[in-house]
Design a protein around this motif. Structure first.
Motif, PDB file in Angstrom:
ATOM      1  N   ILE A   1      -9.627  10.419 -11.888  1.00 42.89           N
ATOM      2  CA  ILE A   1      -8.425  10.413 -12.718  1.00 42.89           C
ATOM      3  C   ILE A   1      -7.903   8.988 -12.855  1.00 42.89           C
ATOM      4  CG2 ILE A   1      -6.040  11.204 -12.918  1.00 42.89           C
ATOM      5  CD1 ILE A   1      -6.882  13.725 -11.354  1.00 42.89           C
ATOM      6  N   ALA A   2      -7.809   8.275 -11.722  1.00 42.58           N
ATOM      7  CA  ALA A   2      -7.309   6.903 -11.756  1.00 42.58           C
ATOM      8  C   ALA A   2      -8.216   6.008 -12.588  1.00 42.58           C
ATOM      9  CB  ALA A   2      -7.183   6.368 -10.331  1.00 42.58           C
ATOM     10  N   ASP A   3      -9.524   6.185 -12.470  1.00 43.89           N
ATOM     11  CA  ASP A   3     -10.475   5.373 -13.227  1.00 43.89           C
ATOM     12  C   ASP A   3     -10.429   5.666 -14.726  1.00 43.89           C
ATOM     13  OD1 ASP A   3     -11.637   3.717 -11.339  1.00 43.89           O
ATOM     14  OD2 ASP A   3     -13.256   5.103 -10.858  1.00 43.89           O
ATOM     15  N   ALA A   4     -10.182   6.900 -15.079  1.00 41.91           N
ATOM     16  CA  ALA A   4     -10.243   7.292 -16.488  1.00 41.91           C
ATOM     17  C   ALA A   4      -9.014   6.845 -17.271  1.00 41.91           C
ATOM     18  CB  ALA A   4     -10.395   8.807 -16.599  1.00 41.91           C
ATOM     19  N   TRP A   5      -7.899   6.693 -16.581  1.00 44.15           N
ATOM     20  CA  TRP A   5      -6.680   6.274 -17.267  1.00 44.15           C
ATOM     21  C   TRP A   5      -6.207   4.937 -16.686  1.00 44.15           C
ATOM     22  CZ3 TRP A   5      -7.744  11.591 -16.802  1.00 44.15           C
ATOM     23  CH2 TRP A   5      -7.791  12.288 -18.020  1.00 44.15           C
ATOM     24  N   THR A   6      -5.024   4.839 -16.165  1.00 49.43           N
ATOM     25  CA  THR A   6      -4.518   3.560 -15.658  1.00 49.43           C
ATOM     26  C   THR A   6      -3.931   3.756 -14.270  1.00 49.43           C
ATOM     27  OG1 THR A   6      -4.051   2.633 -17.849  1.00 49.43           O
ATOM     28  CG2 THR A   6      -2.779   1.756 -16.004  1.00 49.43           C
ATOM     29  N   ILE A   7      -4.415   2.966 -13.328  1.00 44.76           N
ATOM     30  CA  ILE A   7      -3.897   2.975 -11.962  1.00 44.76           C
ATOM     31  C   ILE A   7      -2.955   1.789 -11.790  1.00 44.76           C
ATOM     32  CG2 ILE A   7      -5.871   1.621 -11.080  1.00 44.76           C
ATOM     33  CD1 ILE A   7      -5.612   3.208  -8.451  1.00 44.76           C
ATOM     34  N   GLY A   8      -1.867   2.003 -11.049  1.00 48.21           N
ATOM     35  CA  GLY A   8      -0.983   0.903 -10.689  1.00 48.21           C
ATOM     36  C   GLY A   8      -1.254   0.498  -9.258  1.00 48.21           C
ATOM     37  N   ASP A   9      -1.494  -0.791  -9.025  1.00 52.59           N
ATOM     38  CA  ASP A   9      -1.812  -1.212  -7.650  1.00 52.59           C
ATOM     39  C   ASP A   9      -0.693  -2.012  -6.989  1.00 52.59           C
ATOM     40  OD1 ASP A   9      -2.075  -3.702  -8.872  1.00 52.59           O
ATOM     41  OD2 ASP A   9      -4.161  -4.008  -8.287  1.00 52.59           O
ATOM     42  N   MET A  10       0.502  -2.015  -7.617  1.00 55.65           N
ATOM     43  CA  MET A  10       1.658  -2.640  -6.975  1.00 55.65           C
ATOM     44  C   MET A  10       2.859  -1.690  -7.003  1.00 55.65           C
ATOM     45  SD  MET A  10       0.686  -5.481  -5.688  1.00 55.65           S
ATOM     46  CE  MET A  10       2.256  -6.196  -5.257  1.00 55.65           C
ATOM     47  N   TYR A  11       2.571  -0.390  -6.963  1.00 57.52           N
ATOM     48  CA  TYR A  11       3.621   0.629  -6.936  1.00 57.52           C
ATOM     49  C   TYR A  11       3.967   0.925  -5.480  1.00 57.52           C
ATOM     50  CZ  TYR A  11       6.176   4.926  -8.116  1.00 57.52           C
ATOM     51  OH  TYR A  11       7.140   5.892  -8.270  1.00 57.52           O
ATOM     52  N   GLN A  12       5.254   0.829  -5.134  1.00 54.82           N
ATOM     53  CA  GLN A  12       5.701   0.930  -3.745  1.00 54.82           C
ATOM     54  C   GLN A  12       6.579   2.155  -3.523  1.00 54.82           C
ATOM     55  OE1 GLN A  12       6.812  -3.605  -4.317  1.00 54.82           O
ATOM     56  NE2 GLN A  12       7.270  -3.009  -2.201  1.00 54.82           N
ATOM     57  N   GLU A  13       6.574   2.665  -2.303  1.00 50.61           N
ATOM     58  CA  GLU A  13       7.579   3.656  -1.930  1.00 50.61           C
ATOM     59  C   GLU A  13       8.952   3.003  -2.048  1.00 50.61           C
ATOM     60  OE1 GLU A  13       6.901   4.760   2.166  1.00 50.61           O
ATOM     61  OE2 GLU A  13       6.926   2.682   2.849  1.00 50.61           O
ATOM     62  N   SER A  14       9.962   3.791  -2.351  1.00 51.63           N
ATOM     63  CA  SER A  14      11.297   3.220  -2.538  1.00 51.63           C
ATOM     64  C   SER A  14      11.982   2.891  -1.228  1.00 51.63           C
ATOM     65  CB  SER A  14      12.173   4.185  -3.337  1.00 51.63           C
ATOM     66  OG  SER A  14      11.773   4.217  -4.684  1.00 51.63           O
ATOM     67  N   VAL A  15      11.643   3.629  -0.170  1.00 54.73           N
ATOM     68  CA  VAL A  15      12.295   3.466   1.124  1.00 54.73           C
ATOM     69  C   VAL A  15      11.213   3.440   2.206  1.00 54.73           C
ATOM     70  CG1 VAL A  15      14.120   4.307   2.644  1.00 54.73           C
ATOM     71  CG2 VAL A  15      14.168   4.897   0.211  1.00 54.73           C
ATOM     72  N   ILE A  16      11.338   2.559   3.159  1.00 58.06           N
ATOM     73  CA  ILE A  16      10.383   2.498   4.271  1.00 58.06           C
ATOM     74  C   ILE A  16      10.749   3.623   5.229  1.00 58.06           C
ATOM     75  CG2 ILE A  16       9.304   1.025   6.015  1.00 58.06           C
ATOM     76  CD1 ILE A  16      10.403  -1.388   4.481  1.00 58.06           C
ATOM     77  N   ALA A  17      10.472   4.831   4.796  1.00 58.63           N
ATOM     78  CA  ALA A  17      10.930   5.999   5.536  1.00 58.63           C
ATOM     79  C   ALA A  17      10.167   7.219   5.046  1.00 58.63           C
ATOM     80  CB  ALA A  17      12.444   6.183   5.356  1.00 58.63           C
ATOM     81  N   SER A  18      10.674   8.387   5.372  1.00 57.98           N
ATOM     82  CA  SER A  18       9.978   9.649   5.163  1.00 57.98           C
ATOM     83  C   SER A  18      10.240  10.237   3.777  1.00 57.98           C
ATOM     84  CB  SER A  18      10.381  10.620   6.271  1.00 57.98           C
ATOM     85  OG  SER A  18      11.796  10.668   6.384  1.00 57.98           O
ATOM     86  N   THR A  19       9.890  11.516   3.634  1.00 55.24           N
ATOM     87  CA  THR A  19       9.881  12.169   2.335  1.00 55.24           C
ATOM     88  C   THR A  19      11.245  12.209   1.658  1.00 55.24           C
ATOM     89  OG1 THR A  19       7.942  13.546   2.732  1.00 55.24           O
ATOM     90  CG2 THR A  19       9.608  14.437   1.254  1.00 55.24           C
ATOM     91  N   ASN A  20      12.257  12.759   2.335  1.00 55.58           N
ATOM     92  CA  ASN A  20      13.527  13.017   1.653  1.00 55.58           C
ATOM     93  C   ASN A  20      14.160  11.777   1.027  1.00 55.58           C
ATOM     94  OD1 ASN A  20      12.973  15.522   2.808  1.00 55.58           O
ATOM     95  ND2 ASN A  20      15.150  15.985   3.101  1.00 55.58           N
ATOM     96  N   PRO A  21      14.279  10.656   1.742  1.00 56.46           N
ATOM     97  CA  PRO A  21      14.881   9.488   1.094  1.00 56.46           C
ATOM     98  C   PRO A  21      14.120   9.037  -0.155  1.00 56.46           C
ATOM     99  CG  PRO A  21      14.766   9.184   3.466  1.00 56.46           C
ATOM    100  CD  PRO A  21      13.975  10.409   3.161  1.00 56.46           C
ATOM    101  N   ASN A  22      12.808   9.138  -0.107  1.00 64.22           N
ATOM    102  CA  ASN A  22      12.027   8.703  -1.261  1.00 64.22           C
ATOM    103  C   ASN A  22      12.160   9.662  -2.436  1.00 64.22           C
ATOM    104  OD1 ASN A  22      10.315   6.162  -0.815  1.00 64.22           O
ATOM    105  ND2 ASN A  22      10.170   7.223   1.147  1.00 64.22           N
TER     106      ASN A  22
END
Length: 613
Positions: free
Chosen positions: A136-157
């Motif tokens: 899927i990533a190869d067929a379309w466009t992958i982002g390689d500088m996309y970051q989690e919003s919070v250095i933490a677990s699921t809920n904050p993000n």
């Protein structure tokens, strides 16, 4: 390839009618895609080297872990083969919480994943383990500088994904709307000590802004949604009257079967949020293969549906799940309001909440088709910004006032990942995804079934059989991806214009030239490395991968970074990259293949390449 009837060429973001936001769970970029060709992965030429002279590939190891070595390099989780080819699908690496991930970050040295999380945190898969995600990533466009919003677990993000903030002091919210800040998975009414992690949250979500503006939207989830619907953590949704829009669209939502049917018919709302079930979420120990089945179901529903020609599907992950990544997070300056705080757990001191480590991220649409890599700094706020820009192009002013200003000003709105003037409506053939295992009652149970088959799911950490530190790049696949977006470091780049590529012919040549480009973009002499003057800036010095020489004055090549000319690199969607010199003029190549310096910009195609030579 499955051809589609091509409608009239789209020309702008306003041609989109449906945006689908699909977020999975708990995987890091290097863990999934570090070995992929053409991305910022294990062949990173700009890898951080700390003051001890060690690149971040070399994670510190201590005697509690091993007496064989003082460091741990990235390692392939299935290096032993055999049963581990299946057992690691249901393995767990480390801890995804605030404390352990800040401890792994180690004040920005990013070198304590093995000691302060786990040595398995530094393990990775490759294409044969997760072929659907790769395809899927190869067929379309992958982002390689996309970051989690919070250095933490699921809920904050996921809260950030749904609102643009976690209420760090200085954010647009007040303390009474959810504490200062929300950095854990607390869902018990009230606050933790010192009035942080308060629940429920009460500031306004983006879904409410869409509702107020008359923009159609809906959550899609089944009875098992892994408690991953972030709207359900907000008091206004919890208290919404039965039958009201917030209750019907945000709490109850629609089913995944409803999504598949509406995608087929082209009747999706403007904005769709997809929340998958636990067993298909890819959250360890839930299998990447089972998540791949869900991903393919959703991709197929969109691409084979009546509305594909006007739909953008954004696939992301909420946080790293305790898996490590080698890129130290791009973040705000110390003291930035809404970003920096004193760690309420008294472990990390005064620190930034995020953005955090990189995550898998790709965009499926006719305007992102073709195997590109998107290189801009982005996080979950970027999805909100993209929708704001899209709705603005359609004449709707839907801008949240809840997003932290630094994120609004510094996170990509994702627009440059798209080429709206040149859509490609073809659909690739994706590999089959095995149907997830189910009980006799039809309940997904892939993780427990996997764990019943394999008593050991974590392989031995290969402390005594590691590659040499300078051979980490050997983990990478050979190949390339055409680049899109504002330039960032971390890749070998081939710049091409008019069938020629900028070239360092090698000593004794004193100037760079241009030679014929090749279809594989594989010539070492045509490979360059950019060095950013500022983390988020557009100014770079440029060196040759062939012999390390830098571009100096005019077209000269010099032996040292001292005296290297500073280039401003400008990106124009649909065109490419202009290389602007300090005197305001641009590098170009004439029809005979001669490098020229001209007054007008020429836009080079740029390819992020990964080759062993």
């Amino acid at each position: 390839m499955i051809p589609l009837l091509s409608p009239a060429l789209a020309g702008s973001i306003a041609d989109i009618e449906h945006v689908v936001l699909f977020m999975q769970e708990n995987r890091a970029f290097d863990h999934y895609f570090g070995s992929m060709a053409g991305v910022r992965g294990f062949s990173d030429p700009n890898v951080q080297v700390n003051s001890d002279g060690k690149p971040v590939w070399q994670q510190a190891a201590n005697s509690a872990l091993t007496t064989n070595t003082s460091y741990l390099l990235p390692w392939y989780l299935n290096y032993e083969g055999g049963s581990f080819l299946n057992a690691t699908q249901c393995m767990v690496a480390g801890n995804n919480g605030w404390e352990d991930n800040h401890a792994a970050l180690n004040g920005g040295l990013n070198n304590h994943w093995a000691t302060n999380n786990t040595p398995w945190s530094w393990g990775h898969f490759k294409r044969s383990d997760i072929p659907v995600q790769y395809s899927i990533a190869d067929a379309w466009t992958i982002g390689d500088m996309y970051q989690e919003s919070v250095i933490a677990s699921t809920n904050p993000n996921r809260v950030t994904w749904a609102s643009g903030s976690i209420n760090v002091p200085g954010s647009p919210q007040t303390k009474s709307e959810g504490g200062y800040p929300y950095i854990d998975n607390n869902e018990t009414p009230g606050c933790e000590a010192n009035d942080f992690n308060c629940y429920p949250l009460t500031w306004k979500t983006t879904a409410e802004f869409y509702q107020d503006a008359g923009v159609s939207w809906s959550i899609y989830q089944d009875a098992d949604n892994f408690d991953d619907n972030p709207l359900a953590w907000f008091g206004q949704f919890q208290e919404a009257l039965t039958g009201s829009p917030l209750s019907t669209k945000g709490m109850v939502g629609q089913s995944l079967d409803d999504f598949y049917a509406q995608a087929k018919n082209g009747t999706l709302p403007a904005i769709s949020y997809i929340i998958g079930p636990a067993e298909l979420s890819e959250h360890p120990p839930y299998s990447p293969r089972d998540g791949a089945w869900l991903q393919k179901k959703i991709v197929d529903a969109v691409t084979q549906g009546a509305g594909y020609a006007k739909t953008a599907l954004i696939i992301s992950y909420d946080e790293t799940g305790g898996w490590g990544d080698h890129v130290t997070p791009f973040h705000s300056p110390s003291g930035t309001a809404g970003e920096w705080l004193n760690d309420p757990y008294n472990l990390a001191g005064y620190t930034y909440s995020g953005p955090g480590f990189r995550l898998p991220f790709y965009i499926v649409s006719p305007w992102t088709r073709g195997g590109h890599v998107f290189t801009e700094h982005a996080d979950h706020n970027s999805q909100i910004l993209f929708i704001e820009n899209w709705l603005a192009a359609k004449g709707k002013n839907v801008v949240t006032n809840q997003m932290v200003p630094w994120r609004r000003n510094n996170m990509s709105p994702l627009l440059n990942a798209f080429d709206f003037a040149n859509p490609d409506f073809s659909i690739p053939d994706l590999p089959d995804a095995p149907v997830p295992h189910m009980t006799a009652d039809g309940v997904y149970d892939g993780s427990s079934y996997c764990e019943s088959l394999y008593a050991v799911t974590r392989p031995q950490v290969p402390y005594a059989s590691q590659v040499a530190p300078d051979k980490v790049g050997s983990f990478s696949e050979p190949g390339f991806k055409e680049m899109r977006g504002a330039l960032t470091e971390g890749r070998y780049i081939v710049f091409e214009f008019g069938g020629y590529a900028l070239t360092n012919a090698g000593k004794p040549a004193r100037d760079f030239t241009a030679t014929k480009a090749s279809s594989a973009h594989s010539d070492l002499a045509q490979r360059w490395v950019v060095h950013a003057l500022a983390t988020a800036g557009s100014e770079f010095t440029i060196s040759s991968a062939r012999d390390g020489r830098y571009i100096g004055a005019h077209t000269g090549l010099i032996n040292s970074a001292s005296g290297a000319e500073i280039y401003t690199v400008e990106f124009l969607a649909g065109e490419g990259y202009a290389l602007k010199k300090e005197n305001g003029k641009y590098v170009t190549v004439d029809g005979s293949g001669n490098v020229q310096i001209a007054g007008d910009a020429s836009y080079f195609k740029a390819y992020s390449v990964t080759y062993s030579n």
